[in-house]
Design an enzyme around this catalytic site. Structure first.
Site, PDB file in Angstrom:
ATOM      1  N   TYR A  47      18.180 -10.791  65.967  1.00 44.11           N
ATOM      2  CA  TYR A  47      17.734 -12.140  66.265  1.00 44.11           C
ATOM      3  C   TYR A  47      16.840 -12.124  67.496  1.00 44.11           C
ATOM      4  CZ  TYR A  47      21.709 -13.193  63.210  1.00 44.11           C
ATOM      5  OH  TYR A  47      22.604 -13.227  62.182  1.00 44.11           O
ATOM      6  N   HIS A 114      25.137  -4.749  60.497  1.00 43.47           N
ATOM      7  CA  HIS A 114      24.232  -5.796  60.027  1.00 43.47           C
ATOM      8  C   HIS A 114      23.553  -5.374  58.720  1.00 43.47           C
ATOM      9  CE1 HIS A 114      21.391  -9.208  61.564  1.00 43.47           C
ATOM     10  NE2 HIS A 114      21.772  -9.372  60.303  1.00 43.47           N
TER      11      HIS A 114
END
Length: 332
Positions: A47, A114
């Site tokens: 992010y 992730h």
């Protein structure tokens, strides 16, 4: 495993840009959230390529550590296609330490892999990635190890193989898999597996990454044309009744008692406050009618509408083209 995670007390803040203004904005969102009783915060190196973690580090600096649980992710890093993912032992282990530095804390509550579906082989996840996170846990860098990802089957295989090797997985974050348009999280055998293994499941994105909102979904959304069309019809019906479909979507998830934790992403203090208010506000008769109508008229007849495989196919096509170009056509 008891993680102390409360229902819907979860927030995710994607990376923002301008340093000081975004520190202020992130702090504002977090204060609204924490004061309302929220206690779980989800982040990732991906992010903003570390920016989200840095913002959180600044925003949480004066918040007592015991007031929140922090979850972050490693293995997805750069915007450059060929550097986007790295599931190797060394990069994974060092990624945990890098996240701790950016967050300005000594220990994570959960460190997560992730999007492991983008790894070329599950063997790498089982033999390198999870062992690296297990080492980080043994050293006290994190309390728990978690998995994330869109394809439920991929997570299921990883968890089974990890347990066969004596490697523990404590949490599983799935997104867009228990929503109005896709209820497969509970309808598959995956939920049963997690329950049997004592794995805490985090249900992310009850609004299907923007499909279930009173505006068009983002242009990058990977949903199939059929999924987008069904959601569009439901959105239009609700809008015609003056009803916010995202409120219905959140209530649909909250009513499922088996799901203890739902993750909602926001960069707006106002939207955060609205989401919290929606949680504590019962649906009106008109909203109840609209929810029943869109389920019976649109979503249930369509079955579970997912886009599993779409992103993976696009990713490997681009990787293949790039590798072929570099090997055969690039200037020497």
């Amino acid at each position: 495993k008891e993680l102390g995670i409360s229902q819907v007390n979860t927030i995710n803040i994607p990376g923002l840009k301008d340093p000081q203004s975004d520190i202020d904005k992130a702090t504002e969102v977090l204060m609204v959230y924490l004061k309302a009783g929220g206690n779980v915060i989800d982040a990732s190196h991906w992010y903003g390529q570390g920016k989200a973690e840095r913002l959180l580090g600044h925003a949480l600096k004066n918040v007592p550590r015991k007031a929140y649980y922090i979850l972050t992710k490693v293995c997805r890093y750069d915007k450059d296609l060929m550097k986007m993912f790295d599931f190797t032992y060394e990069r994974t282990y060092n990624g945990v330490k890098d996240s701790l530095k950016r967050l300005q804390i000594d220990q994570l509550d959960v460190i997560q892999v992730h999007d492991p579906e983008f790894c070329p082989s599950i063997d790498i996840i089982v033999e390198e990635t999870v062992p690296a996170l297990t080492k980080a846990r043994e050293e006290g860098l994190t309390r728990f190890v978690g998995m994330t990802g869109y394809p439920i089957g991929t997570q299921e295989e990883i968890i089974r193989r990890c347990f066969e090797r004596g490697l523990e997985i404590h949490t599983s974050l799935t997104y867009c898999r228990y929503t109005l348009n896709d209820r497969s999280l509970l309808e598959s055998g995956y939920w049963k597996l997690c329950k049997e293994r004592g794995i805490a499941v985090i249900n992310a994105s009850p609004i299907s990454m923007g499909l279930l909102m009173n505006r068009d979904p983002p242009s990058w959304h990977p949903a199939t044309p059929q999924c987008k069309e069904v959601c569009r019809k439901a959105v239009q019906y609700c809008a015609a009744q003056g009803i916010d479909i995202s409120k219905l979507a959140i209530h649909f998830v909250l009513r499922e008692k088996q799901i203890a934790t739902t993750l909602v992403s926001t960069t707006s203090a106002q939207r955060c406050a609205e989401n919290i208010a929606n949680i504590h506000t019962q649906l009106t008769d008109a909203e109840e009618h609209a929810l029943t109508h869109i389920m019976n008229e649109f979503f249930l007849p369509a079955g579970n509408l997912s886009w599993e495989g779409v992103e993976l196919a696009a990713y490997w096509e681009e990787v293949g083209k790039k590798l072929l170009t570099e090997k055969i056509y690039a200037k020497k």
